[in-house]
Scaffold this motif. Structure first.
Motif, PDB file in Angstrom:
ATOM      1  N   THR A   1       0.820  -1.250   0.005  1.00  0.00           N
ATOM      2  CA  THR A   1       0.055   0.041   0.047  1.00  0.00           C
ATOM      3  C   THR A   1       0.931   1.373  -0.007  1.00  0.00           C
ATOM      4  OG1 THR A   1      -1.654  -1.061   1.333  1.00  0.00           O
ATOM      5  CG2 THR A   1      -1.840   1.358   1.290  1.00  0.00           C
ATOM      6  N   PHE A   2       1.995   1.225   0.851  1.00  0.00           N
ATOM      7  CA  PHE A   2       2.888   2.364   0.646  1.00  0.00           C
ATOM      8  C   PHE A   2       3.387   2.633  -0.465  1.00  0.00           C
ATOM      9  CE2 PHE A   2       7.261   3.894   1.184  1.00  0.00           C
ATOM     10  CZ  PHE A   2       7.070   5.293   1.907  1.00  0.00           C
ATOM     11  N   TYR A   3       3.948   1.511  -1.221  1.00  0.00           N
ATOM     12  CA  TYR A   3       4.436   1.658  -2.547  1.00  0.00           C
ATOM     13  C   TYR A   3       3.400   2.115  -3.646  1.00  0.00           C
ATOM     14  CZ  TYR A   3       9.150   0.370  -1.307  1.00  0.00           C
ATOM     15  OH  TYR A   3      10.415   0.442  -0.847  1.00  0.00           O
ATOM     16  N   LEU A   4       2.352   1.680  -3.477  1.00  0.00           N
ATOM     17  CA  LEU A   4       1.161   1.800  -4.545  1.00  0.00           C
ATOM     18  C   LEU A   4       0.798   3.300  -4.613  1.00  0.00           C
ATOM     19  CD1 LEU A   4      -0.759  -1.491  -4.925  1.00  0.00           C
ATOM     20  CD2 LEU A   4       0.801  -0.507  -6.516  1.00  0.00           C
ATOM     21  N   THR A   5       0.734   3.927  -3.370  1.00  0.00           N
ATOM     22  CA  THR A   5       0.346   5.301  -3.088  1.00  0.00           C
ATOM     23  C   THR A   5       1.381   6.245  -3.030  1.00  0.00           C
ATOM     24  OG1 THR A   5       0.080   4.954  -0.827  1.00  0.00           O
ATOM     25  CG2 THR A   5      -1.740   4.488  -1.825  1.00  0.00           C
ATOM     26  N   ALA A   6       2.620   5.760  -3.607  1.00  0.00           N
ATOM     27  CA  ALA A   6       3.714   6.746  -3.452  1.00  0.00           C
ATOM     28  C   ALA A   6       3.957   7.455  -2.204  1.00  0.00           C
ATOM     29  CB  ALA A   6       3.443   7.848  -4.483  1.00  0.00           C
ATOM     30  N   GLY A   7       3.908   6.688  -0.886  1.00  0.00           N
ATOM     31  CA  GLY A   7       4.059   7.313   0.265  1.00  0.00           C
ATOM     32  C   GLY A   7       2.960   7.932   0.854  1.00  0.00           C
ATOM     33  N   GLY A   8       1.696   7.988   0.337  1.00  0.00           N
ATOM     34  CA  GLY A   8       0.706   8.501   0.954  1.00  0.00           C
ATOM     35  C   GLY A   8      -0.268   7.924   1.950  1.00  0.00           C
ATOM     36  N   TYR A   9      -0.272   6.894   1.895  1.00  0.00           N
ATOM     37  CA  TYR A   9      -0.835   5.773   2.896  1.00  0.00           C
ATOM     38  C   TYR A   9      -0.029   4.782   3.322  1.00  0.00           C
ATOM     39  CZ  TYR A   9      -5.394   8.066   1.522  1.00  0.00           C
ATOM     40  OH  TYR A   9      -6.167   8.986   1.143  1.00  0.00           O
ATOM     41  N   PRO A  10      -0.270   4.073   4.243  1.00  0.00           N
ATOM     42  CA  PRO A  10      -1.415   3.868   5.255  1.00  0.00           C
ATOM     43  C   PRO A  10      -1.503   5.065   6.258  1.00  0.00           C
ATOM     44  CG  PRO A  10      -0.037   1.778   5.227  1.00  0.00           C
ATOM     45  CD  PRO A  10       0.559   2.818   4.300  1.00  0.00           C
ATOM     46  N   ILE A  11      -0.278   5.465   6.623  1.00  0.00           N
ATOM     47  CA  ILE A  11      -0.158   6.977   7.619  1.00  0.00           C
ATOM     48  C   ILE A  11       0.526   7.783   6.732  1.00  0.00           C
ATOM     49  CG2 ILE A  11       0.499   7.678   9.925  1.00  0.00           C
ATOM     50  CD1 ILE A  11       0.550   4.920  10.811  1.00  0.00           C
ATOM     51  N   PRO A  12      -0.080   8.927   6.534  1.00  0.00           N
ATOM     52  CA  PRO A  12       0.583  10.064   5.404  1.00  0.00           C
ATOM     53  C   PRO A  12       1.662  10.599   5.875  1.00  0.00           C
ATOM     54  CG  PRO A  12      -1.870  10.390   5.855  1.00  0.00           C
ATOM     55  CD  PRO A  12      -1.646   9.100   6.555  1.00  0.00           C
ATOM     56  N   ASN A  13       1.586  11.010   7.316  1.00  0.00           N
ATOM     57  CA  ASN A  13       2.606  12.283   7.794  1.00  0.00           C
ATOM     58  C   ASN A  13       3.769  11.153   8.219  1.00  0.00           C
ATOM     59  OD1 ASN A  13       0.983  14.200   7.111  1.00  0.00           O
ATOM     60  ND2 ASN A  13       0.041  13.984   9.358  1.00  0.00           N
ATOM     61  N   ILE A  14       4.232  10.123   8.161  1.00  0.00           N
ATOM     62  CA  ILE A  14       5.336   9.234   8.719  1.00  0.00           C
ATOM     63  C   ILE A  14       6.174   8.896   7.724  1.00  0.00           C
ATOM     64  CG2 ILE A  14       4.210   8.939  11.114  1.00  0.00           C
ATOM     65  CD1 ILE A  14       3.892   5.771  10.134  1.00  0.00           C
TER      66      ILE A  14
END
Length: 83
Positions: free
Chosen positions: A47-60
């Motif tokens: 999920t982290f890679y598919l969303t380019a770092g936007g998810y699962p927790i965006p600010n970390i």
């Protein structure tokens, strides 16, 4: 030439038994939790890679990878205790 005396061999005594050596099987919940942690960690990283770092927790940001790999390591660590 004189011959040396032969030594007396002591009789063999087997080592003392320390117990039955049979370990109890794992609880019923062990395998599902183990597999769930590994799958959850994999989903977290994907999920982290598919969303380019936007998810699962965006600010970390890249700590998401540490969380995902940590979950997978917990699952793999549980496999060492599984019977």
């Amino acid at each position: 030439m004189p011959e040396s005396k032969r030594r007396k061999q002591s009789t063999y005594t087997p080592p003392a038994e320390r117990g039955s050596g049979i370990k109890e099987p794992s609880p019923r919940w062990w395998a599902p939790v183990m597999v769930s942690l590994m799958v959850l960690g994999l989903i977290w990283v994907v999920t982290f890679y598919l969303t380019a770092g936007g998810y699962p927790i965006p600010n970390i940001h890249y700590w998401n990878l540490a969380i995902g790999f940590g979950l997978m390591l917990l699952g793999f660590g549980m496999t060492t205790r599984w019977r």
